[in-house]
Scaffold this motif. Structure first.
Motif, PDB file in Angstrom:
ATOM      1  N   VAL A 118       2.920   4.601  -1.087  1.00  0.00           N
ATOM      2  CA  VAL A 118       2.584   5.639  -2.060  1.00  0.00           C
ATOM      3  C   VAL A 118       3.645   5.661  -3.148  1.00  0.00           C
ATOM      4  N   SER A 125       0.804   6.431  -6.937  1.00  0.00           N
ATOM      5  CA  SER A 125       0.041   7.677  -7.000  1.00  0.00           C
ATOM      6  C   SER A 125       0.467   8.485  -8.216  1.00  0.00           C
ATOM      7  N   ASN A 137       1.322   6.273   3.510  1.00  0.00           N
ATOM      8  CA  ASN A 137       0.220   6.976   4.149  1.00  0.00           C
ATOM      9  C   ASN A 137       0.335   6.753   5.654  1.00  0.00           C
ATOM     10  N   SER A 138       0.391   7.809   6.428  1.00  0.00           N
ATOM     11  CA  SER A 138       0.610   7.690   7.871  1.00  0.00           C
ATOM     12  C   SER A 138      -0.580   7.055   8.602  1.00  0.00           C
ATOM     13  N   ARG A 139      -1.737   7.087   8.004  1.00  0.00           N
ATOM     14  CA  ARG A 139      -2.902   6.486   8.646  1.00  0.00           C
ATOM     15  C   ARG A 139      -2.990   4.979   8.388  1.00  0.00           C
ATOM     16  N   ASP A 140      -2.359   4.511   7.327  1.00  0.00           N
ATOM     17  CA  ASP A 140      -2.465   3.102   6.929  1.00  0.00           C
ATOM     18  C   ASP A 140      -1.223   2.275   7.226  1.00  0.00           C
ATOM     19  N   THR A 141      -0.110   2.929   7.541  1.00  0.00           N
ATOM     20  CA  THR A 141       1.155   2.210   7.675  1.00  0.00           C
ATOM     21  C   THR A 141       1.758   2.455   9.051  1.00  0.00           C
ATOM     22  N   ASN A 187      -0.543  13.697   6.339  1.00  0.00           N
ATOM     23  CA  ASN A 187      -1.108  12.404   5.963  1.00  0.00           C
ATOM     24  C   ASN A 187      -0.078  11.387   5.485  1.00  0.00           C
ATOM     25  N   GLN A 188       1.178  11.772   5.445  1.00  0.00           N
ATOM     26  CA  GLN A 188       2.206  10.884   4.899  1.00  0.00           C
ATOM     27  C   GLN A 188       3.474  10.911   5.745  1.00  0.00           C
ATOM     28  N   SER A 220       0.809  -1.219   0.000  1.00  0.00           N
ATOM     29  CA  SER A 220       0.000   0.000   0.000  1.00  0.00           C
ATOM     30  C   SER A 220       0.847   1.275   0.000  1.00  0.00           C
TER      31      SER A 220
END
Length: 126
Positions: free
Chosen positions: A24, A43, A105-109, A85-86, A22
């Motif tokens: 970027v 992206s 992505n800081s929210r997903d990783t 966000n990253q 996932s």
């Protein structure tokens, strides 16, 4: 996909994509020239080759700052840039002649996992 899977840099990019699907963007960068040796982006808004050139300047400026502060015996292991966000991570090889540039992505990783993936893969570039 801007890399050959047969090159050492391409193998590193492929390994990081496998470990962090996932992500970027990712690039293996020559720290002297700023040229990307292999890169990949999930992206369309982020060109890792352009980012690699700019982030080479980040590394060089930090090296200059360390020299000005007379931090002899120290070397840069990694640089973390936290955006809203990253996470942008720069992981240098032991010799400092190359680095891996990773954007997640800081929210997903999980940051610790991303750093461990980079530590594992940068060892193959040494």
């Amino acid at each position: 996909m801007a890399y050959s899977e047969n090159s050492p840099a391409g193998k590193v990019v492929q390994g990081i994509i496998s470990d962090l699907p996932s992500l970027v963007a990712v690039a293996v960068v020559d720290a002297g020239s700023g040229m990307s040796l292999a890169s990949h982006s999930n992206s369309p808004a982020l060109n890792p080759d352009t980012a690699a050139a700019y982030n080479t300047e980040v590394v060089k400026q930090k090296q200059k700052a360390m020299s000005a502060l007379k931090l002899t015996g120290e070397k840069i292991e990694d640089i973390l840039i936290s955006l809203s966000n990253q996470f942008h991570l720069l992981k240098l090889t032991d010799s400092g002649n190359k680095f891996i540039y990773l954007v997640v992505n800081s929210r997903d990783t999980n940051l610790a996992i991303a750093r461990e993936v980079l530590r594992t893969h940068v060892a193959t570039l040494n």
